[in-house]
Design a protein around this motif. Structure first.
Motif, mmCIF file in Angstrom:
data_model
loop_
_atom_site.group_PDB
_atom_site.id
_atom_site.type_symbol
_atom_site.label_atom_id
_atom_site.label_comp_id
_atom_site.label_asym_id
_atom_site.label_seq_id
_atom_site.Cartn_x
_atom_site.Cartn_y
_atom_site.Cartn_z
ATOM 1 N N HIS A 104 0.825 -1.210 0.000
ATOM 2 C CA HIS A 104 0.000 0.000 0.000
ATOM 3 C C HIS A 104 0.861 1.262 0.000
ATOM 4 N N GLN A 105 2.010 1.209 0.653
ATOM 5 C CA GLN A 105 2.925 2.351 0.633
ATOM 6 C C GLN A 105 3.460 2.562 -0.787
ATOM 7 N N ALA A 106 3.779 1.483 -1.467
ATOM 8 C CA ALA A 106 4.278 1.578 -2.839
ATOM 9 C C ALA A 106 3.221 2.164 -3.765
ATOM 10 N N GLY A 107 1.947 1.863 -3.492
ATOM 11 C CA GLY A 107 0.858 2.331 -4.336
ATOM 12 C C GLY A 107 0.719 3.844 -4.387
ATOM 13 N N LEU A 108 1.359 4.536 -3.448
ATOM 14 C CA LEU A 108 1.299 6.001 -3.444
ATOM 15 C C LEU A 108 2.098 6.615 -4.579
ATOM 16 N N THR A 109 3.172 5.925 -5.013
ATOM 17 C CA THR A 109 4.102 6.561 -5.954
ATOM 18 C C THR A 109 4.478 5.710 -7.164
ATOM 19 N N THR A 110 3.831 4.578 -7.357
ATOM 20 C CA THR A 110 4.115 3.785 -8.555
ATOM 21 C C THR A 110 2.818 3.233 -9.119
ATOM 22 N N SER A 111 2.852 2.770 -10.340
ATOM 23 C CA SER A 111 1.648 2.293 -11.011
ATOM 24 C C SER A 111 1.300 0.869 -10.589
ATOM 25 N N ALA A 112 0.039 0.488 -10.827
ATOM 26 C CA ALA A 112 -0.384 -0.876 -10.536
ATOM 27 C C ALA A 112 0.414 -1.877 -11.362
ATOM 28 N N SER A 113 0.706 -1.517 -12.603
ATOM 29 C CA SER A 113 1.473 -2.408 -13.474
ATOM 30 C C SER A 113 2.862 -2.665 -12.899
ATOM 31 N N ASN A 114 3.536 -1.612 -12.467
ATOM 32 C CA ASN A 114 4.856 -1.788 -11.871
ATOM 33 C C ASN A 114 4.791 -2.618 -10.598
ATOM 34 N N MET A 115 3.732 -2.414 -9.809
ATOM 35 C CA MET A 115 3.589 -3.193 -8.574
ATOM 36 C C MET A 115 3.513 -4.685 -8.880
ATOM 37 N N GLY A 116 2.690 -5.037 -9.855
ATOM 38 C CA GLY A 116 2.566 -6.441 -10.219
ATOM 39 C C GLY A 116 3.837 -7.003 -10.830
#
Length: 303
Positions: A104-116
């Motif tokens: 959730h912290q990552a979701g603040l500054t990167t895209s959903a695609s990058n997260m996956g």
């Protein structure tokens, strides 16, 4: 069946039954697809719900969702839970509290695609853990893992291998999830899957409670709308209760390393959902990298 699974988990080189292997791969795929949706939901509510508050309510909802099915088993096995509380708490830390907060912290500054895409790197760590534990990966599986990992790195770095702050948070999340998945191999065979699940959910929520109180005090609460409520229900019920149960069962059947190879399909799923729901586009270079990931999955999922 239990005897076959237990022996297969602890003695490298011994195969699980063919039917169990197929079921394990299917369950790992179910978890992967459901989790892909959770990255989109996490990114979608990143600006509306503070990370710690989102994770805390995620596990409250998840606990309520599994309680009708798991509470009785957990009560019956309360003495077994007490004896193995240290192990369960460690699994809760890495798999429930820490991993999801980092996501959730990552979701603040990167895209959903990058997260996956970055999360697809976690099977490499799972495989390294498995190798350190004595499991033989074989040439084909090793090549498949490396091929998929190379595709992930190119995909995320867009050819440059450069990462932003949100991407680094996701790498930490990937490491935490890999550690959790490896810990699952040490789960006591007598401890029921549902009892283990609800106990980790409750412990994870308790671990997050102090940080949640600080977040509410400093940042204030969030407004519950149809959008935020719907996304919290998805990550709480589907991505937590359903997906974690499927993943835990998959790891018990086929091991963390092999289940992790199936997990490589996640960036493809997330990219598709990101395009449909968030408008995040995937270019030709990304499609080529996805082909590398799928090729690695095909090789690595076989014995």
């Amino acid at each position: 069946m239990d005897r076959v699974r237990t022996v297969a988990q602890h003695k490298p080189g011994i195969r699980v039954k063919k039917g169990s292997a197929g079921l394990g791969v299917l369950l790992a795929l179910v978890a992967t697809v459901v989790w892909s949706g959770s990255f989109v939901a996490t990114r979608g509510m990143a600006d509306a719900v503070p990370p710690v508050q989102a994770v805390f309510w995620r596990w409250i909802i998840a606990t309520l969702a599994v309680a009708p099915f798991a509470a009785r088993q957990a009560w019956q096995q309360r003495e077994l839970i007490r004896r193995h509380l240290g192990f369960i708490a460690l699994a809760s830390l890495f798999g429930v509290a820490l991993y999801n907060t980092l996501v959730h912290q990552a979701g603040l500054t990167t895209s959903a695609s990058n997260m996956g895409m970055i999360m697809a790197a976690s099977p490499v760590v799972m495989a390294l853990y498995a190798r350190l534990g004595g499991e033989r990966l074989g040439v084909r599986r090793t090549f498949g893992l490396l091929l998929a990992a190379f595709g992930v790195l190119l995909l995320v770095g867009d050819g440059s291998l450069g990462f932003g702050a949100g991407d680094l948070w996701m790498f930490a999340a990937a490491l935490s999830f890999a550690t959790y998945s490896t810990l699952l191999k040490r789960k006591p065979a007598q401890l029921g899957g549902l009892a283990f699940l609800i106990t980790t959910f409750v412990l994870g929520a308790l671990m997050l409670a102090p940080a949640y109180a600080v977040s509410v005090t400093v940042q204030g609460g969030f407004e519950v709308t149809a959008g935020t409520g719907g996304m919290l229900l998805y990550v709480g019920v589907m991505s937590s209760a359903v997906a974690f149960f499927a993943w835990n069962k998959a790891v018990s059947l086929i091991g963390a390393a092999r289940a992790g190879v199936v997990y490589y399909l996640q960036p493809v799923c997330v990219a598709g959902l990101g395009l449909l729901l968030l408008g995040e586009r995937t270019g030709p270079a990304q499609l080529l990298c996805m082909a590398l990931i799928l090729g690695g999955v095909s090789l690595g999922a076989r014995r």
